[in-house]
Design a protein around this motif. Sequence first.
Motif, mmCIF file in Angstrom:
data_model
loop_
_atom_site.group_PDB
_atom_site.id
_atom_site.type_symbol
_atom_site.label_atom_id
_atom_site.label_comp_id
_atom_site.label_asym_id
_atom_site.label_seq_id
_atom_site.Cartn_x
_atom_site.Cartn_y
_atom_site.Cartn_z
ATOM 1 N N GLY A 49 -11.683 -0.904 -4.624
ATOM 2 C CA GLY A 49 -10.471 -1.670 -4.395
ATOM 3 C C GLY A 49 -9.705 -1.958 -5.667
ATOM 4 N N VAL A 50 -8.586 -1.282 -5.880
ATOM 5 C CA VAL A 50 -7.679 -1.567 -6.985
ATOM 6 C C VAL A 50 -6.287 -1.790 -6.403
ATOM 7 C CG1 VAL A 50 -9.031 -0.306 -8.697
ATOM 8 C CG2 VAL A 50 -7.221 0.879 -7.442
ATOM 9 N N ALA A 51 -5.376 -2.312 -7.220
ATOM 10 C CA ALA A 51 -4.041 -2.661 -6.742
ATOM 11 C C ALA A 51 -3.067 -1.516 -6.981
ATOM 12 C CB ALA A 51 -3.542 -3.920 -7.450
ATOM 13 N N PRO A 52 -2.174 -1.239 -6.019
ATOM 14 C CA PRO A 52 -1.201 -0.163 -6.196
ATOM 15 C C PRO A 52 -0.089 -0.570 -7.164
ATOM 16 C CG PRO A 52 -0.783 -1.306 -4.130
ATOM 17 C CD PRO A 52 -2.055 -1.897 -4.706
ATOM 18 N N GLY A 53 0.345 0.375 -7.990
ATOM 19 C CA GLY A 53 1.417 0.082 -8.927
ATOM 20 C C GLY A 53 2.704 -0.313 -8.242
ATOM 21 N N SER A 54 2.931 0.204 -7.043
ATOM 22 C CA SER A 54 4.166 -0.121 -6.324
ATOM 23 C C SER A 54 4.239 -1.591 -5.936
ATOM 24 C CB SER A 54 4.296 0.751 -5.073
ATOM 25 O OG SER A 54 3.168 0.601 -4.218
ATOM 26 N N ALA A 55 3.097 -2.290 -5.948
ATOM 27 C CA ALA A 55 3.105 -3.731 -5.666
ATOM 28 C C ALA A 55 3.896 -4.501 -6.711
ATOM 29 C CB ALA A 55 1.677 -4.262 -5.611
ATOM 30 N N PHE A 110 -2.972 2.176 -15.167
ATOM 31 C CA PHE A 110 -3.226 3.560 -15.543
ATOM 32 C C PHE A 110 -2.743 4.511 -14.453
ATOM 33 C CE2 PHE A 110 -6.762 2.102 -13.059
ATOM 34 C CZ PHE A 110 -7.184 3.194 -12.310
ATOM 35 N N SER A 111 -2.567 5.766 -14.825
ATOM 36 C CA SER A 111 -2.164 6.767 -13.849
ATOM 37 C C SER A 111 -3.318 7.725 -13.568
ATOM 38 C CB SER A 111 -0.948 7.552 -14.354
ATOM 39 O OG SER A 111 -1.273 8.296 -15.509
ATOM 40 N N MET A 112 -3.255 8.366 -12.393
ATOM 41 C CA MET A 112 -4.272 9.336 -11.982
ATOM 42 C C MET A 112 -3.680 10.212 -10.899
ATOM 43 S SD MET A 112 -6.882 7.126 -9.570
ATOM 44 C CE MET A 112 -7.345 8.513 -8.511
ATOM 45 N N PRO A 113 -4.310 11.315 -10.572
ATOM 46 C CA PRO A 113 -3.787 12.167 -9.508
ATOM 47 C C PRO A 113 -3.620 11.404 -8.200
ATOM 48 C CG PRO A 113 -5.479 13.328 -10.741
ATOM 49 C CD PRO A 113 -5.482 11.919 -11.248
ATOM 50 N N GLY A 114 -2.454 11.566 -7.570
ATOM 51 C CA GLY A 114 -2.162 10.899 -6.307
ATOM 52 C C GLY A 114 -1.473 9.565 -6.446
ATOM 53 N N ALA A 115 -1.343 9.062 -7.674
ATOM 54 C CA ALA A 115 -0.787 7.718 -7.865
ATOM 55 C C ALA A 115 0.709 7.649 -7.626
ATOM 56 C CB ALA A 115 -1.107 7.209 -9.270
ATOM 57 N N SER A 116 1.363 8.781 -7.443
ATOM 58 C CA SER A 116 2.791 8.740 -7.115
ATOM 59 C C SER A 116 3.033 8.110 -5.750
ATOM 60 C CB SER A 116 3.382 10.151 -7.151
ATOM 61 O OG SER A 116 2.687 11.006 -6.246
ATOM 62 N N SER A 117 1.991 8.043 -4.936
ATOM 63 C CA SER A 117 2.024 7.274 -3.679
ATOM 64 C C SER A 117 0.885 6.262 -3.755
ATOM 65 C CB SER A 117 1.857 8.201 -2.468
ATOM 66 O OG SER A 117 2.891 9.154 -2.400
ATOM 67 N N SER A 118 1.063 5.276 -4.615
ATOM 68 C CA SER A 118 -0.070 4.433 -5.009
ATOM 69 C C SER A 118 -0.617 3.583 -3.876
ATOM 70 C CB SER A 118 0.326 3.549 -6.196
ATOM 71 O OG SER A 118 1.438 2.730 -5.882
ATOM 72 N N LEU A 119 0.235 3.106 -2.970
ATOM 73 C CA LEU A 119 -0.261 2.273 -1.879
ATOM 74 C C LEU A 119 -1.184 3.081 -0.975
ATOM 75 C CD1 LEU A 119 -0.333 -0.354 -0.265
ATOM 76 C CD2 LEU A 119 1.786 0.371 0.876
ATOM 77 N N GLU A 120 -0.765 4.267 -0.583
ATOM 78 C CA GLU A 120 -1.610 5.093 0.290
ATOM 79 C C GLU A 120 -2.873 5.524 -0.435
ATOM 80 O OE1 GLU A 120 -1.080 5.297 3.473
ATOM 81 O OE2 GLU A 120 0.648 4.016 3.046
ATOM 82 N N LEU A 121 -2.748 5.814 -1.737
ATOM 83 C CA LEU A 121 -3.931 6.187 -2.509
ATOM 84 C C LEU A 121 -4.952 5.061 -2.526
ATOM 85 C CD1 LEU A 121 -5.438 8.084 -4.490
ATOM 86 C CD2 LEU A 121 -4.112 7.025 -6.332
ATOM 87 N N CYS A 122 -4.494 3.828 -2.765
ATOM 88 C CA CYS A 122 -5.411 2.689 -2.832
ATOM 89 C C CYS A 122 -6.079 2.426 -1.485
ATOM 90 C CB CYS A 122 -4.670 1.452 -3.321
ATOM 91 S SG CYS A 122 -4.243 1.500 -5.076
ATOM 92 N N LYS A 123 -5.329 2.553 -0.412
ATOM 93 C CA LYS A 123 -5.926 2.374 0.911
ATOM 94 C C LYS A 123 -6.994 3.438 1.169
ATOM 95 C CE LYS A 123 -1.979 0.264 3.311
ATOM 96 N NZ LYS A 123 -0.978 0.482 4.389
ATOM 97 N N ALA A 124 -6.704 4.663 0.757
ATOM 98 C CA ALA A 124 -7.673 5.741 0.963
ATOM 99 C C ALA A 124 -8.945 5.498 0.164
ATOM 100 C CB ALA A 124 -7.042 7.084 0.582
ATOM 101 N N ALA A 173 -6.158 -5.094 0.280
ATOM 102 C CA ALA A 173 -7.347 -5.905 0.554
ATOM 103 C C ALA A 173 -7.631 -5.969 2.053
ATOM 104 C CB ALA A 173 -7.157 -7.315 -0.016
ATOM 105 N N ASN A 174 -6.581 -6.071 2.856
ATOM 106 C CA ASN A 174 -6.771 -6.105 4.307
ATOM 107 C C ASN A 174 -7.387 -4.795 4.809
ATOM 108 O OD1 ASN A 174 -5.667 -8.650 4.409
ATOM 109 N ND2 ASN A 174 -3.635 -7.966 5.034
ATOM 110 N N ALA A 175 -7.042 -3.696 4.136
ATOM 111 C CA ALA A 175 -7.621 -2.403 4.530
ATOM 112 C C ALA A 175 -9.121 -2.364 4.266
ATOM 113 C CB ALA A 175 -6.926 -1.268 3.781
ATOM 114 N N GLY A 176 -9.587 -3.266 3.401
ATOM 115 C CA GLY A 176 -11.009 -3.312 3.085
ATOM 116 C C GLY A 176 -11.839 -4.145 4.035
ATOM 117 N N PHE A 177 -11.177 -4.911 4.921
ATOM 118 C CA PHE A 177 -11.948 -5.697 5.889
ATOM 119 C C PHE A 177 -12.745 -4.764 6.795
ATOM 120 C CE2 PHE A 177 -8.547 -9.167 5.513
ATOM 121 C CZ PHE A 177 -9.296 -9.852 4.585
#
Length: 407
Positions: free
Chosen positions: A366-372, A344-358, A30-34
């Motif tokens: 804005g969705v939440a990373p599974g690693s959270a 759910f899973s999708m391409p790139g979700a193995s690094s979910s935090l970086e994917l969500c920020k991107a 969420a902070n990355a979305g500011f």
Amino acid sequence: MSESDLPVPSVPNAREAVRALRPSQIREVANAGFGVADVLPFWFGESDRVTPAFIRDAASAALAAGATFYTHNLGIAPLREALAGYVSELHGATSPDHVAVTSAGVNALMLAAQLVVGAGDRVVAVTPLWPNLVEIPKILGAHVDTVALGYGEQGWQLDIEQLLAALTPETTMLLINSPNNPTGWVMSRDEQRTVLAHCRRHGIWIVADEVYERLYYPDADAHPAAGSKPSRTAPSFLDLAGRDERVICVNSFSKAWLMTGWRLGWIVAPAALMDDLGKLVEYNTSCAPAFVQQAGITAVEQGESFTQALVHDLRASRDHLVRALSTVPGVDVKAPPGAMYLFFSMPGASSSLELCKAMVREVGLGVAPGSAFGPQGEGFLRWCYACDTARLDAGVERLQRFLTQHG
């Protein structure tokens, strides 16, 4: 001695157990979305609708009447009585002596842990899981072991034998969140019965986070048989356990009545715990605000039709989003039976935090990373679908655009 000769003070730090707590990766995204224009936020667990007017009006009336003073630590008697009636209707006879009002569901979880867990105790939690539940026992110095749900063709499932093996006689407490955040998994009645019997044998406390119990969508309820009534609640340990057993059920006004910002929850627990629970409430918050408790009475006593309509709308939103995501190449999604999320899973979700920020930076999604939700959640993303379908469609379009750009 000159000032230059004085010892340099060490940097003040919180105690190690607190410093070791996981920060919220949902907040990090969420902070990355500011500063990003037009972000569609599906990362937090709340509806985009405000609390219904009849509840807001009750709070306003209570404020106008001067309900601004301290109350009993365990809550005002009319609210405890209303909650006891509500729980009795859903799960069997419950006395107000077994009900305590808290300042939010998360406060109830902390109080429940403080009641039964101390330094060095062993806690078992079923994961992936909202991080607060895993981290709360650690604040108290307890050790937390996890048992992971498995994901397959039927969605998220529990290996009951694996859980029973983890619940050794040395275990103090089991944490179960059903319906589950983030997966939407719902523990079956038979699974609850088996776990309850096992915990009885070994004297293990069960702390059940049931804040999503009303957000329940069993398949049979989609097309109920003639004359049958749809299920109003997910299976609960309160359906099986006596009120004075080692079972503490936590609930909240946040989900069933859209009262996330009101910070009002409750606990159903053995009557023998209530005096000590009252002490803990005193030393944590003293009491929930009086006017908020008055609004809670109105929610419980007048909110049933609203809750049932809300669940109907959430089921429709869930089904709509599942259909939409299923058309996106590379996305693997199943319709869960409870809560308000797709995991759910999708391409790139193995690094979910970086994917969500991107995705936030590049397409405003804005969705939440599974690693959270712990290492067991890595490889997945959580999408809260508690909003209108047009908003969901706009989010799916952005997801498709992101995948096209990275194809």
